[in-house]
Scaffold this motif. Structure first.
Motif, PDB file in Angstrom:
ATOM      1  N   ALA A  43      80.906  21.467  91.935  1.00  0.00           N
ATOM      2  CA  ALA A  43      81.130  20.038  91.707  1.00  0.00           C
ATOM      3  C   ALA A  43      80.167  19.202  92.533  1.00  0.00           C
ATOM      4  N   ARG A  44      79.824  19.665  93.754  1.00  0.00           N
ATOM      5  CA  ARG A  44      78.875  18.914  94.579  1.00  0.00           C
ATOM      6  C   ARG A  44      77.499  18.879  93.923  1.00  0.00           C
ATOM      7  N   PHE A  45      77.077  20.039  93.412  1.00  0.00           N
ATOM      8  CA  PHE A  45      75.767  20.097  92.742  1.00  0.00           C
ATOM      9  C   PHE A  45      75.754  19.165  91.525  1.00  0.00           C
ATOM     10  N   TRP A  46      76.771  19.303  90.677  1.00  0.00           N
ATOM     11  CA  TRP A  46      76.784  18.468  89.470  1.00  0.00           C
ATOM     12  C   TRP A  46      77.048  17.013  89.810  1.00  0.00           C
ATOM     13  N   ARG A  82      76.723  31.779  87.029  1.00  0.00           N
ATOM     14  CA  ARG A  82      77.794  32.357  86.199  1.00  0.00           C
ATOM     15  C   ARG A  82      78.921  31.356  85.983  1.00  0.00           C
ATOM     16  N   LEU A  83      79.243  30.644  87.059  1.00  0.00           N
ATOM     17  CA  LEU A  83      80.336  29.689  86.969  1.00  0.00           C
ATOM     18  C   LEU A  83      79.982  28.544  86.001  1.00  0.00           C
ATOM     19  N   GLY A 106      89.658  20.001  89.991  1.00  0.00           N
ATOM     20  CA  GLY A 106      91.060  20.366  89.824  1.00  0.00           C
ATOM     21  C   GLY A 106      91.278  21.850  90.039  1.00  0.00           C
ATOM     22  N   ILE A 107      90.366  22.675  89.484  1.00  0.00           N
ATOM     23  CA  ILE A 107      90.485  24.126  89.674  1.00  0.00           C
ATOM     24  C   ILE A 107      90.348  24.464  91.155  1.00  0.00           C
ATOM     25  N   GLY A 112      91.979  26.892  95.343  1.00  0.00           N
ATOM     26  CA  GLY A 112      91.335  26.994  96.649  1.00  0.00           C
ATOM     27  C   GLY A 112      89.981  27.684  96.581  1.00  0.00           C
ATOM     28  N   ASP A 113      89.463  27.886  95.370  1.00  0.00           N
ATOM     29  CA  ASP A 113      88.183  28.566  95.193  1.00  0.00           C
ATOM     30  C   ASP A 113      87.038  27.619  95.574  1.00  0.00           C
ATOM     31  N   ARG A 114      86.370  27.936  96.682  1.00  0.00           N
ATOM     32  CA  ARG A 114      85.326  27.052  97.220  1.00  0.00           C
ATOM     33  C   ARG A 114      84.131  26.900  96.278  1.00  0.00           C
ATOM     34  N   ARG A 115      83.909  27.945  95.464  1.00  0.00           N
ATOM     35  CA  ARG A 115      82.725  27.878  94.593  1.00  0.00           C
ATOM     36  C   ARG A 115      82.802  26.704  93.628  1.00  0.00           C
TER      37      ARG A 115
END
Lengths: 448, 347
Positions: free
Chosen positions: A54-57, A218-219, A40-41, A46-49
């Motif tokens: 989300a892909r990793f998790w 960090r995220l 959602g964030i 539009g923050d790609r990080r």
């Protein structure tokens, strides 16, 4: 009663397979929520990080989900295989919630999980967020139906008893709005969210400590610490408090056993540490806080709380020391997690979290805590319900399958143990690989 | 109301067998259809996005059975204790082998999980068939509504029977062959050459086995439990099901020979639905027959849950099944194309 009779092995097998199973859903239910938030964030800012995170998790989620699915199948079946008398007795009521779980939750999550894990390009950004939302909905609905089933066993409502001794549903609405189910659900799901958050923060801390994937680390830390702190607060109040007061009202024997309160007393203390001595009926080496149990239970410092002496021993939970320890481990670890996460949020607010190495160490080492606390919480609920399988209606000793012998029960228990040992090795190997490869590799893989 | 729930549970089990049947069958034949790790990976991709949803039909059918007929759930699951737990183990191995094969890029890793995938698929087909054979033959249900069966005794269908006897093994073999062929039709539908050609060839060979076993199985069933014919002596519905099965068998051969993969797969699905529907039709209103005393048998009359619960259940069941139908349509539509080596997919 023979200690190693057929009923014992059925209890052991159910407890073992359930405890093992719940190691996976508690993470996936928690992560499902965090994935919806992160996607959602990413969608809003539009923050790609956040997409990469989300892909990793999502990959960790996928592995855990697969193990959760396969270890979950035996649970429903064991109601019939090992608890036939209980199923015959209570199926007319809890068949509702168990069947609804299949129809409403399993179909939903299984249908959209594949799309969520493998369909990011096909679905587009909004579609992919929707698929994460549907997987979240499915897994949290599943949690509700299971908790509602257990809540009925803890606090039976909405039933009538037939001449043949079985119970049948009398009010669908009352079954689904059982007050016990509402509190227990809130407490359980908040616990699952803590697992997801603490694991996320812990992996983030690991990445910062090892100097790998620093930006993603960090995220993870930020999302994990904030969510973890929030849900740890909710876990204590109001959900834990609400659950506790239900127990005080409807299962007073259980409350006394949880606190190892052998004697009825005004101004009952809260036990911090001590070992229940069943022979002497006292707590050895106690460290107590006077009056707190009375206050928590009745909101009055001097209120009288019934001890075990107020109830006949035949109605006591059959393993009081284990119940007492399970409860205290849950509360103790919950308190430690809350304290650590509060400090971590403070450091995050001051912008110092990522360079405070002792806190990163603490957060990394915190990873096992929510698993232990959630397991101990379920043990408190289930051992606390003893000697009943349905509180006040059917004793556990009457609920097992009369035709399944101890030899057959042990055979399948050993089989499950062997199978789960192998699964554990494979699981740890796969998760370690994902963490080793890190978030950047997860995004490269998704692009192929 | 109980009759309606009988039909619903039967329908859900048919849907399970048709849908998860092709997953199991694809597992059984996948090492013949795919010769290299890359080709076998395509087989997994053809079922990867749907297998879990297909398996949910078994869980949902089990839950619905529990809900509608608690004494039947209690008796059958505890009575078939050992084989059921083994089915659980196999379901676990099957799911794990599909899901984690692609996680490590090593030939030895692939080889192991391919083997596990084929083995669990084949054994599950046999076990599920043998379970059906037990239900048809009858079990030693006692007056309390329980029984317990060892895995095998003398392999005879009378006296103190076991889970495995010549009849239940025969039904297990029937199930194995039928689902292997069903899986081959699915793979013919979902893959490209050369896999498609191999799958069609397997389906062609297995067709003769399916046809032969249909006749043998029918004769054996009538011999083991003559009462199955009672309902079929009536005109109308009694003729419909056999006609359907014969038409489906013909359709499988006809459409396969003409390369119409979808029609051939649907004919195979219809064959399975006809065979299982035929059993349910023959059994009704008995759910599980006792071979000790017919009065101990579990029937609709003595096994259905309370009327209020069953009435409420209809409402949520209809909503639930419509939602599920919607999800399945969407997912199958999303993955409707044939899988190819260049296509997207993680398996």
């Amino acid at each position: 009663m023979n200690l190693f009779d057929a009923a014992f092995w059925s209890r052991f097998q159910f407890g073992f397979t359930l405890t093992y199973h719940y190691l996976f859903p508690q993470l996936t239910m928690g992560l499902a929520l965090l994935l919806v938030v992160m996607k959602g964030i990413a969608l809003r800012t539009g923050d790609r990080r956040y997409d990469e995170a989300a892909r990793f998790w999502g990959r960790i989620f996928g592995i855990n989900f697969a193990f959760g699915v396969v270890t979950g199948i035996p649970m429903e079946f064991q109601f019939g295989t090992n608890w036939a008398a209980f199923s015959k007795f209570a199926g007319g009521v809890i068949g509702q919630t168990l069947a609804m779980e299949g129809m409403f939750a399993f179909f939903l999550e299984s249908s959209f999980l594949g799309l969520f894990l493998y369909g990011e390009r096909r679905l587009g950004r909004v579609g992919h967020w929707v698929s994460s939302l549907l997987v979240f909905l499915g897994s949290w609905l599943s949690g509700y139906f299971i908790v509602a089933t257990d809540a009925w066993m803890q606090h039976p409502v909405a039933y009538t008893t037939l001449p043949d001794g079985s119970v049948q549903l009398s009010s669908f609405r009352a079954l689904l709005t059982n007050p016990w189910a509402l509190w227990q659900y809130a407490h359980t799901m908040s616990g699952a969210a803590i697992t997801g958050a603490v694991v996320m923060a812990g992996v983030g801390a690991f990445y910062l400590l090892t100097g790998r994937a620093v930006e993603h680390g960090r995220l993870f830390l930020k999302v994990g610490v904030i969510a973890g702190c929030l849900f740890s607060l909710l876990q204590l109040f109001p959900t834990g408090d609400g659950q506790g007061r239900l127990i005080a009202e409807h299962q007073p024997t259980t409350l006394a056993a949880m606190e190892a309160l052998f004697n009825t007393a005004p101004g009952a203390p809260l036990v911090l540490i001590g070992q229940p001595n069943m022979a002497e009926r006292q707590l050895d080496n106690p460290i107590l806080v006077p009056g707190v149990l009375s206050f928590l239970t009745y909101r009055r410092w001097g209120a009288t709380v019934q001890g075990l002496d107020a109830f006949p021993p035949s109605s006591w939970p059959d393993n009081i020391p284990l119940l007492y320890y399970a409860y205290h481990i849950m509360v103790g670890l919950g308190t430690i997690m809350l304290a650590v996460l509060l400090v971590a949020v403070f450091l995050l607010w001051r912008g110092a979290l990522a360079r405070t190495r002792w806190m990163l160490w603490l957060l990394m080492l915190l990873i096992p805590f929510p698993y232990i606390a959630n397991t101990a919480g379920w043990m408190t609920a289930e051992i606390g319900r003893q000697p009943w399988v349905v509180y006040g209606l059917m004793r556990t000793a009457q609920g097992f399958s009369p035709e399944v012998s101890a030899g057959n029960g042990l055979f399948t228990l050993l089989g499950f143990m062997g199978m789960y040992t192998v699964l554990t090795v494979v699981f740890l190997f796969l998760v370690r690989r994902e963490i080793e490869h890190g978030p950047a590799a997860a995004s490269t893989a998704a692009a192929h | 109301m109980a009759t309606l729930w009988f039909a619903i549970v039967a329908l859900m089990l048919v849907i399970y067998t048709v849908l998860d049947g092709f997953d199991l069958g694809a597992g059984t034949v996948h090492w013949l259809v795919g010769r290299t790790p890359e080709e076998r990976r395509l087989v997994l991709r053809s079922i990867g996005p749907v297998w879990d949803g297909n398996e949910v039909w078994l869980l949902a059918a089990g839950g619905t059975l529990y809900f509608a007929f608690p004494p039947l759930y209690a008796a059958s699951f505890s009575g078939f204790y050992l084989p059921l737990i083994m089915v659980l183990w196999l379901l676990m191995l099957r799911g794990i082998s599909i899901e984690i094969r692609a996680h490590v890029d090593e030939p030895i890793w692939y080889a192991f999980y391919d083997f596990l995938f084929a083995l669990s698929g084949a054994l599950l087909s046999i076990f599920l068939g043998a379970a059906l054979g037990n239900v048809i033959r009858g079990v030693p249900l006692n007056g309390d509504g329980y029984f317990f069966l060892p895995l095998w005794t003398t392999f005879r269908v009378t006296g103190s029977v076991g889970i495995l006897d010549w009849y239940t093994v025969l039904v297990g073999v029937m199930s194995f062959v039928t689902l292997a062929s069903h899986g081959a039709y699915w793979l013919a539908l979902k893959t490209e050459e050369p896999l498609r050609g191999r799958a069609r060839q397997i389906a062609a060979v297995l067709w003769w086995a399916v046809a032969l076993l249909t006749v043998v199985g029918l004769v054996a069933t009538v011999w083991v439990r003559p009462a199955v014919l009672d309902h079929y002596s009536r005109p109308g519905a009694g003729w419909l099901i056999p006609a359907l099965v014969v038409a489906a068998l013909a359709g499988m051969a006809f459409y396969r020979a003409r390369g119409r993969d979808l029609a051939a797969f649907l004919a195979s699905s219809l064959y399975i639905a006809g065979m299982l529907g035929g059993v349910a039709f023959a059994m009704y209103p008995t759910l599980l027959a006792s071979n000790i005393d017919p009065s101990f048998s579990l029937t609709l009359a003595n096994s259905a849950a309370g009327a209020y619960g069953l009435r409420v259940g209809i409402m949520w069941w209809v909503v639930g099944v419509l939602l599920a139908a919607g999800y399945f349509t969407y997912v199958y539509w999303s993955f409707r194309s044939r899988v190819s080596a260049s296509g997207e997919g993680v398996y």
